[in-house]
Design a protein around this motif. Structure first.
Motif, PDB file in Angstrom:
ATOM      1  N   LYS A 284       0.813  -1.219   0.000  1.00  0.00           N
ATOM      2  CA  LYS A 284       0.000   0.000   0.000  1.00  0.00           C
ATOM      3  C   LYS A 284       0.847   1.271   0.000  1.00  0.00           C
ATOM      4  O   LYS A 284       0.612   2.179  -0.807  1.00  0.00           O
ATOM      5  N   LYS A 285       1.804   1.352   0.902  1.00  0.00           N
ATOM      6  CA  LYS A 285       2.609   2.564   1.028  1.00  0.00           C
ATOM      7  C   LYS A 285       3.387   2.864  -0.249  1.00  0.00           C
ATOM      8  O   LYS A 285       3.454   4.013  -0.698  1.00  0.00           O
TER       9      LYS A 285
ATOM     10  N   GLU B 132       0.964   4.082  -2.944  1.00  0.00           N
ATOM     11  CA  GLU B 132       0.600   5.485  -2.734  1.00  0.00           C
ATOM     12  C   GLU B 132       1.717   6.399  -3.204  1.00  0.00           C
ATOM     13  O   GLU B 132       1.483   7.418  -3.866  1.00  0.00           O
TER      14      GLU B 132
ATOM     15  N   GLU C  15      -3.815   8.781  -2.666  1.00  0.00           N
ATOM     16  CA  GLU C  15      -4.126   8.236  -1.357  1.00  0.00           C
ATOM     17  C   GLU C  15      -4.767   6.859  -1.515  1.00  0.00           C
ATOM     18  O   GLU C  15      -5.417   6.576  -2.530  1.00  0.00           O
ATOM     19  N   TRP C  16      -4.605   6.015  -0.494  1.00  0.00           N
ATOM     20  CA  TRP C  16      -5.109   4.647  -0.578  1.00  0.00           C
ATOM     21  C   TRP C  16      -6.628   4.604  -0.775  1.00  0.00           C
ATOM     22  O   TRP C  16      -7.144   3.743  -1.494  1.00  0.00           O
TER      23      TRP C  16
ATOM     24  N   TYR D  48      -8.178   2.391  -3.623  1.00  0.00           N
ATOM     25  CA  TYR D  48      -9.029   1.244  -3.312  1.00  0.00           C
ATOM     26  C   TYR D  48     -10.369   1.313  -4.050  1.00  0.00           C
ATOM     27  O   TYR D  48     -10.918   0.282  -4.464  1.00  0.00           O
TER      28      TYR D  48
END
Length: 295
Positions: A47-48, A51, A57-58, A62
């Motif tokens: 995730k990081k 991003e 942004e996640w 998503y």
């Protein structure tokens, strides 16, 4: 393996891609080209890093992932953090020793076993060398082993009579889980007893049940019902071929047989003549032994 990923130029004319918004196209392309992608199409999504690399942004990412999941373009597992690109193998599989070895190694690292089972089904559908690709990999609780087996591809028009082969003393490459039932036993035990209130003829499913019993197990009532239903649409030999495919790839249960039949039907293949043409088209033009890379 070379550090590049293949994208076909007609991607941008794809009906689904044309309907995506610019940001959605950006994320989808990233999923197919980022540094963590693999040859098998299943990899861990960080995730990081996503991003950072996308500059989004996640929450935004998503939402796009959810849309791709809803359209069966990807599968995502929050628990293992892994993502599967559903159509990856369709555009990126190469039948080469290095590619197959690489995919095999990657699959042994995949944590989500459902993804492995799904890819196994896709490879079956596309007639890829699953014995090599999944050698030593556990699929649906069963470890695939790469052993010498008879080639499923037969000359067009050639008919294999399993009952005749037994009478002539020809051995089967698979060991039956119990004593095979004879034609009359099949008729009496499976049809007369279980379906004495239905008008089911011996011609309908007796040889199908015989093949299933010899190579997989005694059919349950639900399984018999499936065979009867399939027989309304498909030829007897057509269903027997699906059973043999499931046995060949050690996927010995009704679910895989159903998947095989549905996928053939989705391609517009509903007769043995059409099916044999399909396998003849897909048959390698070079010596098949050249594609056996793993010991």
């Amino acid at each position: 393996m070379a550090i590049y990923r293949q994208l076909q130029t007609n991607l941008w004319q794809d009906e689904f891609i044309l309907e995506l918004e610019a940001l959605e196209k950006y994320v989808y392309t990233y999923l197919m080209t980022n540094p963590r992608t693999t040859q098998c199409g299943i990899y861990r999504l960080v995730k990081k890093l996503m991003e950072l690399e996308l500059g989004l942004e996640w929450e935004t990412i998503y939402k796009i992932l959810k849309k791709l999941m809803d359209n069966n373009k990807i599968a995502y597992c929050e628990e293992t953090g892994e993502i599967m690109l559903i159509n990856w193998s369709k555009y990126n599989f190469i039948n080469s020793r290095n590619t197959i070895l690489c995919i095999n190694k990657e699959l042994k690292e995949v944590k989500n076993k459902e993804f492995i089972g799904r890819l196994y089904t896709i490879c079956l559908e596309r007639n890829y060398p699953v014995k090599d690709i999944f050698n030593g990999v556990v699929v649906d609780g069963l470890k695939i082993e790469n052993k010498e087996e008879e080639d499923f591809l037969e000359a067009e028009g050639e008919e294999v009579d399993s009952l005749k082969a037994d009478k002539e003393g020809l051995s089967s490459p698979f060991e039956a889980p119990y004593k095979a039932l004879g034609e009359e036993e099949i008729k009496e035990e499976y049809i007369n007893k279980s379906y004495n209130k239905q008008k089911v003829t011996n011609k309908s499913i007796s040889r199908i049940l015989l093949e299933f019993s010899k190579n997989i197990k005694k059919a349950s009532k639900d399984e018999i019902e499936k065979f009867i239903e399939w027989r309304k649409t498909f030829e007897e030999e057509f269903i027997i071929k699906a059973i043999k495919q499931a046995v060949k790839y050690k996927a010995k249960h009704i679910g895989y047989i159903e998947s095989i039949i549905k996928n053939w039907a989705a391609e517009g293949i509903t007769t043995m003549k059409e099916l044999m043409k399909k396998f003849k088209r897909n048959k390698p033009r070079v010596n098949s032994e050249a594609y056996r890379y793993l010991d």
